[in-house]
Scaffold this motif. Structure first.
Motif, short mmCIF file in Angstrom:
data_model
loop_
_atom_site.label_atom_id
_atom_site.label_comp_id
_atom_site.label_asym_id
_atom_site.label_seq_id
_atom_site.Cartn_x
_atom_site.Cartn_y
_atom_site.Cartn_z
N CYS A 279 0.82 -1.22 0.00
CA CYS A 279 0.00 0.00 0.00
C CYS A 279 0.85 1.26 0.00
O CYS A 279 0.59 2.19 -0.77
CB CYS A 279 -0.92 0.02 1.22
SG CYS A 279 -2.17 -1.30 1.22
N HIS A 280 1.87 1.28 0.86
CA HIS A 280 2.64 2.52 1.06
C HIS A 280 3.91 2.59 0.22
O HIS A 280 4.58 3.63 0.20
CB HIS A 280 3.01 2.66 2.54
CG HIS A 280 1.82 2.79 3.44
ND1 HIS A 280 1.08 3.94 3.53
CD2 HIS A 280 1.23 1.89 4.27
CE1 HIS A 280 0.08 3.76 4.39
NE2 HIS A 280 0.15 2.53 4.85
N GLY A 281 4.26 1.49 -0.47
CA GLY A 281 5.46 1.50 -1.29
C GLY A 281 6.73 1.44 -0.44
O GLY A 281 6.67 1.14 0.75
N GLY A 282 7.86 1.71 -1.05
CA GLY A 282 9.14 1.66 -0.33
C GLY A 282 9.80 0.30 -0.44
O GLY A 282 9.27 -0.62 -1.07
N ASP A 283 10.94 0.17 0.18
CA ASP A 283 11.71 -1.08 0.14
C ASP A 283 11.57 -1.79 1.47
O ASP A 283 12.12 -1.34 2.49
CB ASP A 283 13.20 -0.77 -0.14
CG ASP A 283 14.00 -2.03 -0.45
OD1 ASP A 283 13.60 -3.11 0.02
OD2 ASP A 283 15.02 -1.92 -1.15
N PRO A 284 10.84 -2.91 1.51
CA PRO A 284 10.58 -3.60 2.78
C PRO A 284 11.77 -4.39 3.32
O PRO A 284 11.70 -4.95 4.40
CB PRO A 284 9.43 -4.53 2.42
CG PRO A 284 9.66 -4.85 0.98
CD PRO A 284 10.21 -3.59 0.37
N ALA B 230 16.30 -1.08 5.55
CA ALA B 230 15.89 -0.09 6.57
C ALA B 230 16.26 1.33 6.15
O ALA B 230 15.53 2.28 6.46
CB ALA B 230 16.53 -0.44 7.91
N VAL B 231 17.37 1.47 5.47
CA VAL B 231 17.82 2.81 5.07
C VAL B 231 16.91 3.40 4.00
O VAL B 231 16.59 4.60 4.01
CB VAL B 231 19.28 2.75 4.56
CG1 VAL B 231 19.73 4.12 4.04
CG2 VAL B 231 20.21 2.27 5.66
N ASN B 232 16.47 2.55 3.05
CA ASN B 232 15.68 3.04 1.92
C ASN B 232 14.20 2.67 2.00
O ASN B 232 13.47 2.82 1.02
CB ASN B 232 16.25 2.48 0.62
CG ASN B 232 17.60 3.08 0.29
OD1 ASN B 232 17.70 4.26 -0.02
ND2 ASN B 232 18.65 2.26 0.37
N ALA B 233 13.77 2.22 3.16
CA ALA B 233 12.38 1.79 3.30
C ALA B 233 11.41 2.91 2.96
O ALA B 233 10.33 2.67 2.41
CB ALA B 233 12.13 1.28 4.72
N GLY C 248 9.90 4.00 -4.50
CA GLY C 248 8.45 3.89 -4.63
C GLY C 248 7.66 4.19 -3.38
O GLY C 248 6.46 3.92 -3.32
N PHE C 249 8.31 4.78 -2.36
CA PHE C 249 7.59 5.07 -1.12
C PHE C 249 6.56 6.17 -1.35
O PHE C 249 6.85 7.22 -1.90
CB PHE C 249 8.57 5.51 -0.02
CG PHE C 249 7.90 5.77 1.30
CD1 PHE C 249 7.34 4.74 2.03
CD2 PHE C 249 7.82 7.07 1.81
CE1 PHE C 249 6.72 4.98 3.25
CE2 PHE C 249 7.20 7.33 3.02
CZ PHE C 249 6.64 6.27 3.75
N LEU C 250 5.32 5.91 -0.92
CA LEU C 250 4.22 6.86 -1.12
C LEU C 250 3.78 7.52 0.18
O LEU C 250 3.21 8.60 0.16
CB LEU C 250 3.01 6.13 -1.72
CG LEU C 250 3.24 5.45 -3.07
CD1 LEU C 250 2.03 4.62 -3.45
CD2 LEU C 250 3.53 6.49 -4.15
N GLY C 251 4.01 6.85 1.29
CA GLY C 251 3.60 7.40 2.57
C GLY C 251 2.10 7.34 2.77
O GLY C 251 1.41 6.49 2.22
N GLY D 67 -7.71 2.31 -4.69
CA GLY D 67 -8.19 1.85 -5.98
C GLY D 67 -7.13 1.23 -6.87
O GLY D 67 -7.45 0.68 -7.92
N ARG D 68 -5.87 1.32 -6.47
CA ARG D 68 -4.82 0.64 -7.25
C ARG D 68 -5.06 -0.86 -7.27
O ARG D 68 -4.70 -1.55 -8.22
CB ARG D 68 -3.45 0.96 -6.66
CG ARG D 68 -2.98 2.39 -6.89
CD ARG D 68 -1.70 2.68 -6.15
NE ARG D 68 -1.87 2.55 -4.72
CZ ARG D 68 -0.88 2.31 -3.86
NH1 ARG D 68 0.35 2.16 -4.30
NH2 ARG D 68 -1.12 2.21 -2.57
N CYS D 69 -5.66 -1.39 -6.20
CA CYS D 69 -6.02 -2.81 -6.15
C CYS D 69 -7.52 -3.01 -6.39
O CYS D 69 -7.92 -3.91 -7.11
CB CYS D 69 -5.65 -3.41 -4.80
SG CYS D 69 -3.88 -3.49 -4.48
N HIS D 70 -8.31 -2.16 -5.77
CA HIS D 70 -9.78 -2.29 -5.83
C HIS D 70 -10.33 -1.38 -6.93
O HIS D 70 -11.06 -0.43 -6.66
CB HIS D 70 -10.38 -1.95 -4.47
CG HIS D 70 -9.80 -2.75 -3.34
ND1 HIS D 70 -10.09 -4.08 -3.15
CD2 HIS D 70 -8.94 -2.41 -2.35
CE1 HIS D 70 -9.44 -4.53 -2.08
NE2 HIS D 70 -8.73 -3.54 -1.58
N ILE D 71 -10.00 -1.71 -8.16
CA ILE D 71 -10.32 -0.83 -9.30
C ILE D 71 -11.82 -0.65 -9.49
O ILE D 71 -12.33 0.47 -9.53
CB ILE D 71 -9.66 -1.37 -10.58
CG1 ILE D 71 -8.14 -1.42 -10.41
CG2 ILE D 71 -10.03 -0.49 -11.78
CD1 ILE D 71 -7.42 -2.15 -11.51
#
Length: 270
Positions: free
Chosen positions: A70-75, A78-81, A87-90, A102-106
Motif C-alpha cells: 500500500c505505502h510502497g518503499g523497500d521492505p 531499513a535505510v531506503n524503506a 516507490g515510497f508513497l507514505g 483503488g490501485r487494487c480495488h479498481i
C-alpha cells in the motif's frame, strides 16, 4: 542441522544448548519473514506502533498484503524503506484515498466515485477509510451497513432500506452456492450454473457502494430474477440425479439376477 548425527558421533551437546538451537530456528525464520516496516513500527510506542496489531488482524494481512503493497518503499532495506526513489508513497491525503486504495480495488473505486459518497469527496463526504478503517480492514459484508457507522454522517433510515433490499439477495446467493458445492461434490456438471451465479454475485457486489435506494431495489429485483433461473434449473439436476439412481439400481439388480441365474444353472448341471 542433523542433531541425531551429532549425538551419535559423541559431540558434547548439553540439553540446554540443544533446546536453545531448536527454539531459535523458528524465531529466526519469523524474523526473516518480517519486513523492516513491521520491525521498526513494532518496536515503537504510541502512534507509530499502533498500526501493527490492527493490520495483523486485518483481511489484508490474511491475504498477504503488507505495508509496502500500500505505502510502497523497500521492505528489505531499513535505510531506503521510506525512500521515494524506491516507490515510497507514505500516507495519502484525504482526497487521494480512493485512488490510493483503488490501485487494487479498481472496480470498487469506480463504483464509489460514481456514488453520492464519491461525489462528496473533499466536501465532507466519506472516503474508504471512513467505513472500512485504514489498517484494521475487515472482509466486507452487509454488517458494515449499520446504525453506528451510518449515523455518524446522516440518519440510518435510507441505509436500512438499502440493506434490507440487499439481504434478500445475499441469502439467495448463499443458498445457491451451498447447493452447487454439494452437486459438484457428487460429480454433477455445475460449470454453466456456476458462471451464472458468478455473474449475478458480481452485479450484487457492485451495489455495495450505491446509495441510490430506487436503483438498489431495482437492481436487486433483477438479480433475484437471475438467481430464480438458477434455482429452477436445480429441478433439471434433480431429474438427472434420479435417472442416474434408477439406472444404477437397474444395473445392480441386473447383475445380481445374472449372478443368481448363473448359480442356479451351475447347481442344475452339478
Amino acid at each position: 542441522m542433523n542433531m541425531g548425527l551429532f549425538l551419535r558421533r559423541g559431540f558434547p551437546i548439553s540439553i540446554t544448548t540443544l533446546c536453545l538451537v531448536l527454539f531459535s530456528l523458528p524465531v529466526a525464520a519469523a524474523t526473516q519473514n518480517q519486513t523492516v516496516c513491521l520491525q521498526c513500527h513494532g518496536s515503537q510506542t504510541g502512534r507509530g506502533g499502533a498500526v501493527v496489531k490492527p493490520w495483523q488482524e486485518s483481511i489484508h494481512a490474511e491475504n498477504g498484503t503488507s505495508c509496502q503493497d500500500c505505502h510502497g518503499g523497500d521492505p528489505k532495506d531499513a535505510v531506503n524503506a521510506m525512500n521515494p526513489a524506491r516507490g515510497f508513497l507514505g500516507v495519502p491525503k484525504e482526497i487521494e484515498i480512493p485512488s490510493f486504495c483503488g490501485r487494487c480495488h479498481i472496480g470498487i473505486r469506480d463504483d464509489y466515485l460514481q456514488s453520492a459518497h464519491g461525489k462528496a469527496l473533499g466536501h465532507g463526504g466519506p472516503t474508504c477509510v471512513t467505513c472500512h478503517g485504514s489498517h484494521d480492514v475487515k472482509k466486507a459484508t452487509l454488517d458494515i451497513i449499520n446504525e453506528k457507522n451510518c449515523s455518524r454522517c446522516h440518519t440510518y433510515a435510507r441505509a436500512a432500506e438499502l440493506k434490507a433490499a440487499m439481504e434478500q439477495t445475499e441469502k439467495r446467493i448463499v443458498v445457491i452456492e451451498e447447493r452447487l458445492k454439494v452437486y459438484k461434490g457428487e460429480g454433477v456438471d455445475t460449470e454453466a450454473r456456476g458462471k451464472a451465479l458468478f455473474s449475478a454475485r458480481n452485479r450484487y457486489h457492485r451495489l455495495f457502494h450505491e446509495v441510490n435506494t430506487a436503483k438498489v431495489k431495482a437492481e436487486s429485483a433483477q438479480i433475484i430474477t437471475e438467481l430464480d433461473k438458477i434455482q429452477r434449473d436445480f429441478g433439471n439436476i434433480e431429474s438427472e440425479r434420479q435417472k442416474r439412481k434408477i439406472t444404477g439400481v437397474a444395473a445392480v439388480s441386473g447383475s445380481l439376477l445374472a449372478a443368481l441365474l448363473f448359480y442356479l444353472l451351475r447347481k442344475t448341471y452339478d
